[in-house]
Design a protein around this motif. Structure first.
Motif, PDB file in Angstrom:
ATOM      1  N   GLN A  63       0.842  -1.199   0.000  1.00 37.85           N
ATOM      2  CA  GLN A  63       0.000   0.000   0.000  1.00 37.85           C
ATOM      3  C   GLN A  63       0.874   1.246   0.000  1.00 37.85           C
ATOM      4  O   GLN A  63       1.803   1.363   0.805  1.00 37.85           O
ATOM      5  CB  GLN A  63      -0.898   0.018   1.236  1.00 37.85           C
ATOM      6  CG  GLN A  63      -1.811   1.237   1.325  1.00 37.85           C
ATOM      7  CD  GLN A  63      -2.465   1.359   2.686  1.00 37.85           C
ATOM      8  OE1 GLN A  63      -1.822   1.167   3.707  1.00 37.85           O
ATOM      9  NE2 GLN A  63      -3.752   1.659   2.683  1.00 37.85           N
TER      10      GLN A  63
ATOM     11  N   LEU B 100       0.765   5.625   0.093  1.00 38.12           N
ATOM     12  CA  LEU B 100      -0.037   6.760   0.516  1.00 38.12           C
ATOM     13  C   LEU B 100       0.586   8.051  -0.015  1.00 38.12           C
ATOM     14  O   LEU B 100       1.763   8.068  -0.371  1.00 38.12           O
ATOM     15  CB  LEU B 100      -0.120   6.827   2.046  1.00 38.12           C
ATOM     16  CG  LEU B 100      -0.922   5.737   2.754  1.00 38.12           C
ATOM     17  CD1 LEU B 100      -0.864   5.952   4.262  1.00 38.12           C
ATOM     18  CD2 LEU B 100      -2.362   5.677   2.274  1.00 38.12           C
TER      19      LEU B 100
ATOM     20  N   ASP C 253      -0.980  -1.019  -4.552  1.00 39.81           N
ATOM     21  CA  ASP C 253      -1.845   0.158  -4.622  1.00 39.81           C
ATOM     22  C   ASP C 253      -0.940   1.380  -4.660  1.00 39.81           C
ATOM     23  O   ASP C 253      -0.490   1.874  -3.626  1.00 39.81           O
ATOM     24  CB  ASP C 253      -2.762   0.211  -3.402  1.00 39.81           C
ATOM     25  CG  ASP C 253      -3.564   1.506  -3.326  1.00 39.81           C
ATOM     26  OD1 ASP C 253      -3.547   2.283  -4.299  1.00 39.81           O
ATOM     27  OD2 ASP C 253      -4.205   1.730  -2.273  1.00 39.81           O
TER      28      ASP C 253
ATOM     29  N   ARG D 216      -2.003   4.146  -6.044  1.00 38.29           N
ATOM     30  CA  ARG D 216      -2.949   5.260  -6.144  1.00 38.29           C
ATOM     31  C   ARG D 216      -3.103   5.776  -7.575  1.00 38.29           C
ATOM     32  O   ARG D 216      -3.475   6.923  -7.808  1.00 38.29           O
ATOM     33  CB  ARG D 216      -2.527   6.397  -5.210  1.00 38.29           C
ATOM     34  CG  ARG D 216      -2.390   5.973  -3.751  1.00 38.29           C
ATOM     35  CD  ARG D 216      -2.046   7.140  -2.847  1.00 38.29           C
ATOM     36  NE  ARG D 216      -3.057   8.181  -2.925  1.00 38.29           N
ATOM     37  CZ  ARG D 216      -4.229   8.155  -2.268  1.00 38.29           C
ATOM     38  NH1 ARG D 216      -4.534   7.137  -1.493  1.00 38.29           N
ATOM     39  NH2 ARG D 216      -5.079   9.152  -2.396  1.00 38.29           N
TER      40      ARG D 216
ATOM     41  N   ASP E 111      -0.854   6.591  -9.505  1.00 39.48           N
ATOM     42  CA  ASP E 111       0.172   7.605  -9.766  1.00 39.48           C
ATOM     43  C   ASP E 111       0.993   7.221 -11.000  1.00 39.48           C
ATOM     44  O   ASP E 111       1.497   6.100 -11.096  1.00 39.48           O
ATOM     45  CB  ASP E 111       1.088   7.728  -8.551  1.00 39.48           C
ATOM     46  CG  ASP E 111       2.043   8.900  -8.643  1.00 39.48           C
ATOM     47  OD1 ASP E 111       1.793   9.915  -7.988  1.00 39.48           O
ATOM     48  OD2 ASP E 111       3.035   8.786  -9.385  1.00 39.48           O
TER      49      ASP E 111
ATOM     50  N   ILE F 101       4.096   9.949  -3.635  1.00 37.58           N
ATOM     51  CA  ILE F 101       3.634   8.809  -2.849  1.00 37.58           C
ATOM     52  C   ILE F 101       4.809   8.143  -2.141  1.00 37.58           C
ATOM     53  O   ILE F 101       5.973   8.376  -2.485  1.00 37.58           O
ATOM     54  CB  ILE F 101       2.888   7.777  -3.715  1.00 37.58           C
ATOM     55  CG1 ILE F 101       3.804   7.225  -4.817  1.00 37.58           C
ATOM     56  CG2 ILE F 101       1.615   8.382  -4.307  1.00 37.58           C
ATOM     57  CD1 ILE F 101       3.180   6.102  -5.630  1.00 37.58           C
TER      58      ILE F 101
ATOM     59  N   CYS G 157      -6.843  -1.805  -5.708  1.00 43.14           N
ATOM     60  CA  CYS G 157      -5.980  -1.808  -6.897  1.00 43.14           C
ATOM     61  C   CYS G 157      -6.874  -1.833  -8.122  1.00 43.14           C
ATOM     62  O   CYS G 157      -7.655  -2.773  -8.311  1.00 43.14           O
ATOM     63  CB  CYS G 157      -5.050  -3.013  -6.884  1.00 43.14           C
ATOM     64  SG  CYS G 157      -3.783  -2.982  -8.183  1.00 43.14           S
TER      65      CYS G 157
END
Length: 248
Positions: A60, A62, A98, A100, A102, A158, A169
Motif C-alpha cells: 500500500q 499513501l 496500490d 494510487r 500515480d 507517494i 488496486c
C-alpha cells in the motif's frame, strides 16, 4: 516501518483449478456469483501472451507528508517497504501494489525486479508505473501496469506505507492471500472463499463453450449455441461423450 506481515496462502488445489480458466471466464463467473467487477481496471498487460495464477502479496502506498516521510531513495534502504514486500515472495506469488494510480513514481526498477524473479515470483500488478523498462523487459517478467516512468518510487507524491494489508488496486479490493488470475485480458481477483465455486462453474462454462464455438464456426444459429440453449443440451452431451474433457 509501519506494518508488514506474512499471508495465508491458498491451497495448491485452488491455484491449479483456477489456472486452467482465463481471466474473462473467471470475471464472468464471479459476476454471476455477485462479485460485479473483479477486474482491476486500467491496469494493462505489458508482456502479451503471459498468464499467471497465484496468491496476492500486497503493498500500500499513501500520499507523502513531510511529517511522516522524509527519507530519500537510499537514506536507509530497510525503511523502504517496497523492498519488504519482496522479502515475503515465494515461488508463484503475485505482488499487487496500490500506487494510487500515480503515473510518475516507478514503484520497482530492474534491481528489485531481478530480485523478484530470483525469488520465483509469478508476476507484478501495479496501480501505477515501473521504471527501467529496457532492463526489466530483459527479465521476461509477467507485468500488469498503468505504464512506465523514469522516476524512482518516492521521487514525487507517494511513499510505501504497509505490506500485506487490504488494498484497493484498479478499483478492486485486494486482500492478502486472494488468488490473482491475469492474462492478456487483464487481472482479476478471486476471493479464496469463492474459488471452489468459480472452478466448478467456470469449467462447466468453458466445456460447453468449446462445443458452441465449433457449431458457430460451422455457421449454426447464434440463438441456439450461445449461450447454449436448453434445446441443444442433449446434442452437446452426446458430442461430449465422444469428445471427453482431457484431464488437466
Amino acid at each position: 516501518m509501519i506494518k508488514t506481515a506474512d499471508i495465508n496462502r491458498p491451497s495448491k488445489h485452488l491455484i491449479e483449478g483456477l489456472r486452467g480458466l482465463g481471466a474473462a471466464t473467471i470475471a464472468g463467473t464471479l459476476g454471476h456469483l455477485g462479485f460485479r467487477n473483479p477486474h482491476m481496471t486500467g491496469i494493462l498487460p505489458q508482456t502479451m501472451g503471459k498468464a499467471i495464477c497465484g496468491p496476492a502479496l500486497t503493498l500500500q502506498c499513501l500520499p507523502q507528508r513531510p511529517d511522516l516521510f522524509t527519507e530519500g531513495e537510499y537514506a536507509d534502504p530497510e525503511t523502504q517497504l517496497h523492498r519488504h514486500v519482496l522479502y515475503h515472495v515465494q515461488e508463484g506469488d503475485v505482488v499487487v501494489v496500490d500506487a494510487r494510480g500515480d503515473m510518475r513514481s516507478g514503484i520497482f526498477g530492474d534491481m528489485m525486479s531481478t530480485y523478484f524473479k530470483g525469488r520465483g515470483g509469478a508476476g507484478i500488478i501495479i496501480d501505477g508505473v515501473m521504471r527501467d523498462r529496457p532492463n526489466v523487459e530483459k527479465l521476461d517478467l509477467s507485468l500488469w501496469l498503468r505504464g512506465w516512468s523514469p522516476n524512482y518510487h518516492v521521487q514525487t507524491d507517494i511513499y510505501p506505507y504497509a505490506v500485506n494489508v487490504t488494498i484497493a488496486c484498479g478499483g478492486v479490493t485486494v486482500v492478502p492471500g486472494d488468488i490473482i488470475v491475469a492474462d492478456d485480458d487483464g487481472a482479476v481477483v478471486v476471493p479464496v472463499s469463492m474459488a471452489e465455486r468459480v472452478i466448478e462453474d467456470g469449467h462447466k462454462h468453458a466445456e460447453w463453450e468449446e462445443f458452441s464455438r465449433m457449431k458457430l464456426m460451422q455457421g449454426e444459429p447464434l440463438q441456439r449455441y450461445y449461450p447454449l440453449h436448453p434445446d441443444a443440451q442433449e446434442e452437446y452431451e452426446a458430442w461430449r461423450r465422444l469428445n471427453p474433457v482431457k484431464p488437466g
